[in-house]
Design a protein around this motif. Structure first.
Motif, PDB file in Angstrom:
ATOM      1  N   THR A 169       0.837  -1.192   0.000  1.00  0.00           N
ATOM      2  CA  THR A 169       0.000   0.000   0.000  1.00  0.00           C
ATOM      3  C   THR A 169       0.870   1.238   0.000  1.00  0.00           C
ATOM      4  OG1 THR A 169      -1.735  -1.138   1.213  1.00  0.00           O
ATOM      5  CG2 THR A 169      -1.792   1.266   1.223  1.00  0.00           C
ATOM      6  N   GLU A 229     -11.616   7.774   4.144  1.00  0.00           N
ATOM      7  CA  GLU A 229     -10.957   6.476   4.179  1.00  0.00           C
ATOM      8  C   GLU A 229     -10.981   5.870   5.577  1.00  0.00           C
ATOM      9  OE1 GLU A 229      -7.042   7.073   2.393  1.00  0.00           O
ATOM     10  OE2 GLU A 229      -7.746   5.729   0.827  1.00  0.00           O
ATOM     11  N   LYS A 267     -15.990   3.972   0.882  1.00  0.00           N
ATOM     12  CA  LYS A 267     -15.300   4.256  -0.365  1.00  0.00           C
ATOM     13  C   LYS A 267     -15.485   5.725  -0.713  1.00  0.00           C
ATOM     14  CE  LYS A 267     -14.991   2.344  -5.061  1.00  0.00           C
ATOM     15  NZ  LYS A 267     -15.612   1.348  -5.970  1.00  0.00           N
ATOM     16  N   ARG A 280      -4.717   4.692  -4.136  1.00  0.00           N
ATOM     17  CA  ARG A 280      -4.972   4.528  -2.701  1.00  0.00           C
ATOM     18  C   ARG A 280      -6.285   3.787  -2.454  1.00  0.00           C
ATOM     19  NH1 ARG A 280      -3.965   9.450   1.536  1.00  0.00           N
ATOM     20  NH2 ARG A 280      -4.156   8.273   3.468  1.00  0.00           N
ATOM     21  N   ARG A 326      -7.015  -0.492  -1.026  1.00  0.00           N
ATOM     22  CA  ARG A 326      -7.912  -0.880   0.049  1.00  0.00           C
ATOM     23  C   ARG A 326      -9.080  -1.736  -0.441  1.00  0.00           C
ATOM     24  NH1 ARG A 326     -11.397   3.649   2.697  1.00  0.00           N
ATOM     25  NH2 ARG A 326     -12.772   2.938   1.056  1.00  0.00           N
ATOM     26  N   GLU A 327      -9.564  -1.453  -1.663  1.00  0.00           N
ATOM     27  CA  GLU A 327     -10.788  -2.091  -2.148  1.00  0.00           C
ATOM     28  C   GLU A 327     -10.550  -3.452  -2.802  1.00  0.00           C
ATOM     29  OE1 GLU A 327     -14.027  -0.987  -1.946  1.00  0.00           O
ATOM     30  OE2 GLU A 327     -13.285   0.582  -0.611  1.00  0.00           O
ATOM     31  N   ARG A 339      -6.696  -9.120  -1.800  1.00  0.00           N
ATOM     32  CA  ARG A 339      -5.250  -9.196  -1.575  1.00  0.00           C
ATOM     33  C   ARG A 339      -4.535  -9.722  -2.816  1.00  0.00           C
ATOM     34  NH1 ARG A 339      -3.602 -12.892   1.656  1.00  0.00           N
ATOM     35  NH2 ARG A 339      -1.620 -11.897   2.187  1.00  0.00           N
ATOM     36  N   TRP A 354      -4.669  -7.029  -5.784  1.00  0.00           N
ATOM     37  CA  TRP A 354      -3.747  -5.930  -5.517  1.00  0.00           C
ATOM     38  C   TRP A 354      -2.295  -6.395  -5.703  1.00  0.00           C
ATOM     39  CZ3 TRP A 354      -3.010  -1.001  -5.397  1.00  0.00           C
ATOM     40  CH2 TRP A 354      -1.892  -0.477  -4.746  1.00  0.00           C
TER      41      TRP A 354
END
Length: 409
Positions: free
Chosen positions: A4, A20, A25, A39, A43-44, A47, A50
């Motif tokens: 991140t 956040e 969202k 960013r 988060r959205e 795993r 991303w």
């Protein structure tokens, strides 16, 4: 979440940060730049998703250098010019586009949003932004192109070990109205992307399949690297002489995506392709390879004739409208963005449109503040490259500080 981005990498207003923290969202209108989209995506997204998209090879030095080098090239604004109106329009391989920007190919956009490449296509069509479709896209060619008839689509090709399979894809690309073939040449094998390998294929056990190749993303004994696993069909033996086969196999213009030296740019010209993309796969193949914008400068310094014979594009590290214009000033016809279109897709088609609006607005503002009103007016004199010039070879084979070594083409 590993990977991140930090606050220093992503400057945002307090209002955005407070949203956040609340776990909601952020509304799309609060997104002001590519860092905001990144960013939110960190988060959205799952795993695995991303890790797959944000990761790069080993220590990710090249990924970070792609952006850092743009920041070291400065602008030289000219003043007292009539800049009331400015046009960002240009042509890519003969296709009219709204700005010198296209979507770089990326696999399996459906991992971000159910509409995947379809949403990207619809968003790009609204603003005349070209889209390069990955061989490993999550929808078929016809499904994607039917979203925007007549829009400039380009087909990114990995050469299959089964040449017949590649020939079939090339015929489909012609039938679907694609405007060019972008042959990826910087990934005969997949780079070692450790963040992608560490996370199992999917938290829910879903297997990702690319319909054009049938490649599937599943974990194996080495880990869960989607790029490595899904790229097992790629022919690592494909070489310069094989371009003759490719030319026989398609009527479309051929662009080599992944040129990383002036020597190979010169070879591309000699082999008669129609264009090149200066690219290091977003730092996802060979780490510590040279940043893309540096290679563009190397080509301009060592073999400027390439720009007269080929359309030259560049991707990797584009975050701002200033980055786009710097690349164009150095000779690029247009630039490609990959990851950030995927990050914008967390908001669906509207997110894609928002990203394009942001980049177009930044580009127009940069042009006006530099004193130009048309993309054709961009030139190297608008840049100050003194901070990085010492890093750019001045002749073919001049990247080595020892005794003179003759360049090998």
């Amino acid at each position: 979440m590993a990977g991140t981005i930090s606050k220093t990498e992503c400057p945002v207003q307090d209002a955005f940060s407070s949203i956040e923290v609340s776990g909601r969202k952020p509304p799309l209108q609060s997104i002001l730049n590519t860092y905001d989209f990144e960013r939110v995506a960190a988060r959205e997204l799952s795993r695995k998703t991303w890790a797959f998209y944000s990761s790069a090879a080993t220590d990710m030095i090249t990924r970070d250098a792609n952006k850092a080098m743009y920041d070291r090239i400065l602008l030289r604004p000219r003043v007292l010019r009539n800049v009331k109106k400015a046009s960002t329009k240009t042509k890519i391989l003969g296709c009219e586009t709204g700005m010198p920007l296209f979507v770089s190919p990326a696999a399996m956009a459906k991992m971000v949003h159910p509409d995947g490449e379809l949403a990207i296509a619809r968003g790009c069509a609204k603003y005349g932004v070209g889209q390069c479709i990955s061989t490993n896209a999550s929808y078929s060619m016809s499904e994607i192109t039917s979203c925007a008839t007549g829009h400039p689509f380009f087909f990114q090709l990995y050469i299959n070990q089964d040449r017949v399979a590649s020939e079939k894809l090339l015929r489909q690309a012609e039938d679907c109205g694609f405007k060019a073939v972008f042959l990826t040449v910087d990934a005969p094998v997949a780079g070692k992307r450790e963040a992608d390998e560490r996370v199992e294929t999917d938290d829910s056990g879903v297997v990702h399949t690319a319909p054009m190749t049938g490649a599937q993303g599943v974990s194996d004994t080495k880990g869960g690297g989607l790029g490595r696993i899904m790229g097992k069909y790629i022919d690592a033996s494909f070489c310069w002489e094989d371009l003759k086969w490719l030319r026989r196999s398609t009527k479309l213009p051929i662009v080599l995506k992944g040129i990383q030296t002036a020597e190979d740019a010169l070879l591309a010209m000699e082999y008669g392709v129609d264009g090149i993309v200066v690219s290091n796969h977003g730092g996802r193949s060979l780490d510590t390879s040279t940043s893309s914008i540096s290679v563009l400068m190397e080509i301009r310094q060592c073999c400027p004739q390439v720009f007269e014979h080929l359309e030259v594009f560049v991707d990797g590290g584009i975050r701002r409208g200033t980055d786009i214009l710097k690349a164009v000033c150095l000779g690029a016809r247009a630039v490609g963005m990959g990851r950030h279109f995927l990050y914008s897709l967390t908001y669906g088609q509207e997110g894609v449109e928002r990203l394009i609006e942001i980049m177009k607005d930044e580009l127009e503002t940069t042009m006006k503040l530099l004193g130009i009103t048309d993309i054709s007016q961009a030139h190297p004199g608008l840049l100050n490259t003194l901070d990085v010039d010492h890093m750019i070879p001045k002749r073919l084979g001049g990247s080595y500080s020892g005794p003179v070594v003759k360049a090998r083409l």
